[in-house]
Scaffold this motif. Structure first.
Motif, PDB file in Angstrom:
ATOM      1  N   GLU A 102     -27.383   0.290  13.312  1.00  0.00           N
ATOM      2  CA  GLU A 102     -27.194   1.551  13.743  1.00  0.00           C
ATOM      3  C   GLU A 102     -26.936   1.577  15.631  1.00  0.00           C
ATOM      4  O   GLU A 102     -26.203   2.188  15.948  1.00  0.00           O
ATOM      5  N   GLN A 106     -23.740   1.922  17.827  1.00  0.00           N
ATOM      6  CA  GLN A 106     -23.529   2.903  19.177  1.00  0.00           C
ATOM      7  C   GLN A 106     -23.336   2.122  20.502  1.00  0.00           C
ATOM      8  O   GLN A 106     -22.412   2.556  21.157  1.00  0.00           O
ATOM      9  N   GLU A 227     -33.241   6.510  21.211  1.00  0.00           N
ATOM     10  CA  GLU A 227     -32.654   8.031  20.985  1.00  0.00           C
ATOM     11  C   GLU A 227     -32.099   8.580  22.318  1.00  0.00           C
ATOM     12  O   GLU A 227     -31.102   9.345  22.472  1.00  0.00           O
ATOM     13  N   HIS A 228     -33.124   8.546  23.290  1.00  0.00           N
ATOM     14  CA  HIS A 228     -32.827   9.337  24.401  1.00  0.00           C
ATOM     15  C   HIS A 228     -31.664   8.524  25.287  1.00  0.00           C
ATOM     16  O   HIS A 228     -30.878   9.314  25.732  1.00  0.00           O
ATOM     17  N   LEU A 230     -29.128   7.046  23.844  1.00  0.00           N
ATOM     18  CA  LEU A 230     -27.849   7.116  23.115  1.00  0.00           C
ATOM     19  C   LEU A 230     -27.729   8.563  22.983  1.00  0.00           C
ATOM     20  O   LEU A 230     -26.517   8.834  22.739  1.00  0.00           O
ATOM     21  N   GLU A 231     -28.611   9.258  23.385  1.00  0.00           N
ATOM     22  CA  GLU A 231     -28.219  10.976  23.204  1.00  0.00           C
ATOM     23  C   GLU A 231     -27.785  11.169  21.896  1.00  0.00           C
ATOM     24  O   GLU A 231     -26.973  12.169  21.492  1.00  0.00           O
ATOM     25  N   ARG A 232     -28.752  10.672  20.998  1.00  0.00           N
ATOM     26  CA  ARG A 232     -28.299  11.088  19.561  1.00  0.00           C
ATOM     27  C   ARG A 232     -29.592  10.616  18.683  1.00  0.00           C
ATOM     28  O   ARG A 232     -30.033   9.544  19.243  1.00  0.00           O
ATOM     29  N   ARG A 233     -29.779  11.160  17.604  1.00  0.00           N
ATOM     30  CA  ARG A 233     -30.711  10.644  16.640  1.00  0.00           C
ATOM     31  C   ARG A 233     -30.144   9.466  15.982  1.00  0.00           C
ATOM     32  O   ARG A 233     -29.015   9.317  15.622  1.00  0.00           O
ATOM     33  N   LEU A 234     -31.051   8.637  15.577  1.00  0.00           N
ATOM     34  CA  LEU A 234     -31.076   7.369  14.746  1.00  0.00           C
ATOM     35  C   LEU A 234     -31.304   7.751  13.271  1.00  0.00           C
ATOM     36  O   LEU A 234     -32.238   8.074  12.755  1.00  0.00           O
ATOM     37  N   ARG A 235     -30.011   7.936  12.546  1.00  0.00           N
ATOM     38  CA  ARG A 235     -30.288   8.500  11.152  1.00  0.00           C
ATOM     39  C   ARG A 235     -31.281   7.525  10.106  1.00  0.00           C
ATOM     40  O   ARG A 235     -31.906   8.146   9.267  1.00  0.00           O
TER      41      ARG A 235
END
Length: 243
Positions: A102, A106, A227-228, A230-235
């Protein structure tokens, strides 16, 4: 300059799939020589599909693709190189593998080609097949951040430059921080040593270390730092956390 129309071959890791129409899937591949590729696997959702599970993350495949004039290539042939059966048979290991793919999904979107990223991912998945160290995934994520040009500062405080009393890690500041500038997540001396091993060319030693609270710190911080960035959560991290 666009790639020429026609057939081409490559090795790839399947990063992600999603449904297309009644029986097809779109697959996202991290290839060795062509970067991230989106392609249609026709009929793959049918019971008798000759592709079957070969087109599911995190399989490592040898693939022949057809590039036409649309944004999507077409999967013409595929052979399994690594099925990672031991990983698939362990829910925790599978969650770790899916976290890695994942993250690659990204970052690879902005890379037209990156053989080093492909090799890093294949190597990490192969290591995960034989090792239950929590630092396999953490080590991969830290090295991925380094490849992205955002390796954390570990030898001094990222705020004031102090080299002593480094007690926390702050993703916003991009590294460790001292007691006077403490923010972010607490960081033990053992975790700092492991982080320095991972990013200082001693990953093998880190992977051989016994599981301790310090390995858990490094593992969790790797996810938060990624995550910081990528600026998104890793599902997929929900599997790692047992949620």
């Amino acid at each position: 300059m666009s790639e020429p129309v026609g057939l081409y071959r490559d090795h790839a890791v399947v990063l992600r799939t999603y449904k297309l129409g009644e029986a097809d899937r779109i697959v996202v591949l991290m290839t060795e020589h062509h970067g991230a590729v989106r392609a249609v696997a026709k009929g793959v959702r049918r019971t008798k599909s000759r592709f079957g599970a070969r087109m599911e993350p995190p399989t490592h495949v040898a693939v022949q693709l057809y590039r036409g004039r649309s944004d999507l290539d077409t999967v013409a042939q595929v052979e399994t190189v690594d099925a990672f059966r031991a990983v698939r048979g362990d829910l925790l290991a599978l969650g770790r593998a899916l976290t890695m793919v994942e993250a690659v999904d990204q970052v690879a979107r902005d890379r037209p080609t990156d053989p080093q990223l492909y090799r890093m991912l294949v190597g990490a998945l192969r290591t995960l097949e034989t090792s239950d160290s929590p630092l396999v995934t953490a080590g991969f994520l830290w090295k991925l951040l380094a490849l992205e040009g955002v390796a954390p500062v570990l030898d001094r405080c990222a705020v004031c430059g102090a080299t002593e009393r480094l007690v926390a890690f702050d993703p916003v500041e991009g590294g460790v921080v001292c007691r006077d500038d403490r923010r972010g997540q607490p960081l033990s001396p053992g975790a700092l040593d492991l982080l320095r091993d991972v990013l200082g060319g001693r990953l093998g030693a880190a992977l051989a270390a016994p599981e301790t609270p310090a390995t858990g710190e490094v593992d969790r911080l790797a996810v938060r730092a990624t995550e910081h960035h990528l600026e998104r959560r890793l599902r997929s991290v929900g599997v790692l956390d047992g949620t």
